[in-house]
Write a protein that holds these residues in place. Structure first.
Motif, mmCIF file in Angstrom:
data_model
loop_
_atom_site.group_PDB
_atom_site.id
_atom_site.type_symbol
_atom_site.label_atom_id
_atom_site.label_comp_id
_atom_site.label_asym_id
_atom_site.label_seq_id
_atom_site.Cartn_x
_atom_site.Cartn_y
_atom_site.Cartn_z
ATOM 1 N N TRP B 17 0.840 -1.199 0.000
ATOM 2 C CA TRP B 17 0.000 0.000 0.000
ATOM 3 C C TRP B 17 0.871 1.242 0.000
ATOM 4 C CZ3 TRP B 17 -0.138 3.381 4.327
ATOM 5 C CH2 TRP B 17 0.517 2.894 5.459
ATOM 6 N N ARG B 18 0.267 2.328 -0.574
ATOM 7 C CA ARG B 18 0.978 3.603 -0.629
ATOM 8 C C ARG B 18 -0.022 4.739 -0.566
ATOM 9 N NH1 ARG B 18 6.234 4.439 -4.173
ATOM 10 N NH2 ARG B 18 6.049 6.344 -3.006
ATOM 11 N N VAL B 20 -1.358 7.917 -2.239
ATOM 12 C CA VAL B 20 -1.391 8.517 -3.572
ATOM 13 C C VAL B 20 -2.457 9.607 -3.555
ATOM 14 C CG1 VAL B 20 -1.817 8.125 -6.029
ATOM 15 C CG2 VAL B 20 -0.759 6.334 -4.662
ATOM 16 N N ILE B 24 -5.199 6.409 0.068
ATOM 17 C CA ILE B 24 -4.435 5.167 0.183
ATOM 18 C C ILE B 24 -4.833 4.223 -0.945
ATOM 19 C CG2 ILE B 24 -4.101 3.082 1.570
ATOM 20 C CD1 ILE B 24 -4.211 4.797 4.029
ATOM 21 N N VAL B 25 -3.837 3.686 -1.624
ATOM 22 C CA VAL B 25 -4.061 2.656 -2.639
ATOM 23 C C VAL B 25 -3.456 1.369 -2.101
ATOM 24 C CG1 VAL B 25 -3.485 1.888 -4.968
ATOM 25 C CG2 VAL B 25 -4.053 4.276 -4.559
ATOM 26 N N THR B 36 -8.991 1.169 -3.110
ATOM 27 C CA THR B 36 -8.784 2.494 -2.518
ATOM 28 C C THR B 36 -9.715 2.627 -1.326
ATOM 29 O OG1 THR B 36 -10.410 3.490 -4.013
ATOM 30 C CG2 THR B 36 -8.110 3.579 -4.684
#
Lengths: 166, 94
Positions: B17-18, B20, B24-25, B36
């Motif tokens: 996860w990151r 973006v 959060i994606v 998401t």
């Protein structure tokens, strides 16, 4: 002379077989919606012999893929998978990349792209600028797929306008 | 195993996860599925990644949003239940 002709015909048929088989597998995986099922190993029993110029084969594969997927919006996916299966047989250690963008907005549809990289650099991409749309690397899956994510298109446009005016 | 107020969760290695665009994606690496989260989901996800228990997560949501404790707990439990079903988090055994 006959031997050379035999290998040429064998190579052409092998490339066609590998490409069509890859397209079928890719289609099945797409229907199931599970990219984890994509397999990138090469079959050691079916090698392509005595290749002088891999670029001709790559063009040939691209043409075959375009013929069989001309109505598809996922040509990049089919092309990348067919090429990676072929290139792995030729001992090129290329990687399969998947990128998605517009994930966090309802204004634009989710868009994606598939491409190949060799030693970290994109290969066989006619539109390299499109790869700038996926700047954030997420992770590498167990089957080797490298996943990327991009920003929303509207944010990218806004940032470009801001840079242009500053 | 049932979720209790003191339950904590782990994010497995098969989930990446990151952040973006301030959201959060999440990616399930095994299948290539992207997810998401909305604003509340992001707060819960961050709390999970910090190993907070259910009670702490719920209090955090109550502090951030105009919602009663009972409603927040219901939403948090529903979220965690969905995450467990999708194998995006795993329950820590107490």
């Amino acid at each position: 002379m006959l031997g050379s002709l035999f290998y040429k015909i064998f190579n052409v048929l092998s490339v066609i077989y590998i490409t069509l088989r890859s397209l079928i597998v890719a289609k099945c995986v797409m229907i199931r919606g599970d990219l984890g099922r994509l397999d990138f190993s090469s079959n050691p029993t079916l090698k392509i012999q005595f290749i002088r110029d891999p670029r001709k084969i790559i063009c040939f594969v691209t043409v075959i893929v375009k013929c069989f997927t001309f109505r598809s919006q996922h040509q990049c996916y089919y092309r990348s998978y067919a090429l990676i299966k072929l290139l792995r047989r030729l001992n090129f250690d290329v990687n399969f990349n998947v990128g998605l963008r517009n994930l966090t907005t309802l204004d634009d549809p989710v868009r994606g792209h598939c491409w190949l990289t060799f030693k970290g650099r994109p290969v066989f991409e006619f539109d390299r600028a499109s790869l700038d749309l996926y700047p954030l690397k997420l992770d590498v899956a167990p089957n080797g797929i490298v996943y990327w994510v991009g920003k929303n298109d509207k944010n990218v446009i806004r940032e470009k306008k801001t840079k242009g005016t500053s | 195993m049932e979720i209790s107020a003191k339950s904590t969760f782990n994010i497995p290695e098969s989930v990446a996860w990151r952040n973006v665009n301030d959201e959060i994606v999440i990616l399930k690496l095994k299948s290539g599925e992207y997810y998401t989260l909305n604003e509340v989901g992001q707060q819960i996800w961050h709390a999970i990644s910090e190993q907070k228990d259910v009670e702490s997560i719920t209090k955090h949501i109550v502090n951030l949003f105009d919602v009663t404790y009972e409603k927040a707990l219901e939403d948090v439990m529903k979220f965690l239940d969905n995450m467990l079903k999708e194998s995006m988090v795993s329950l820590n055994e107490i």
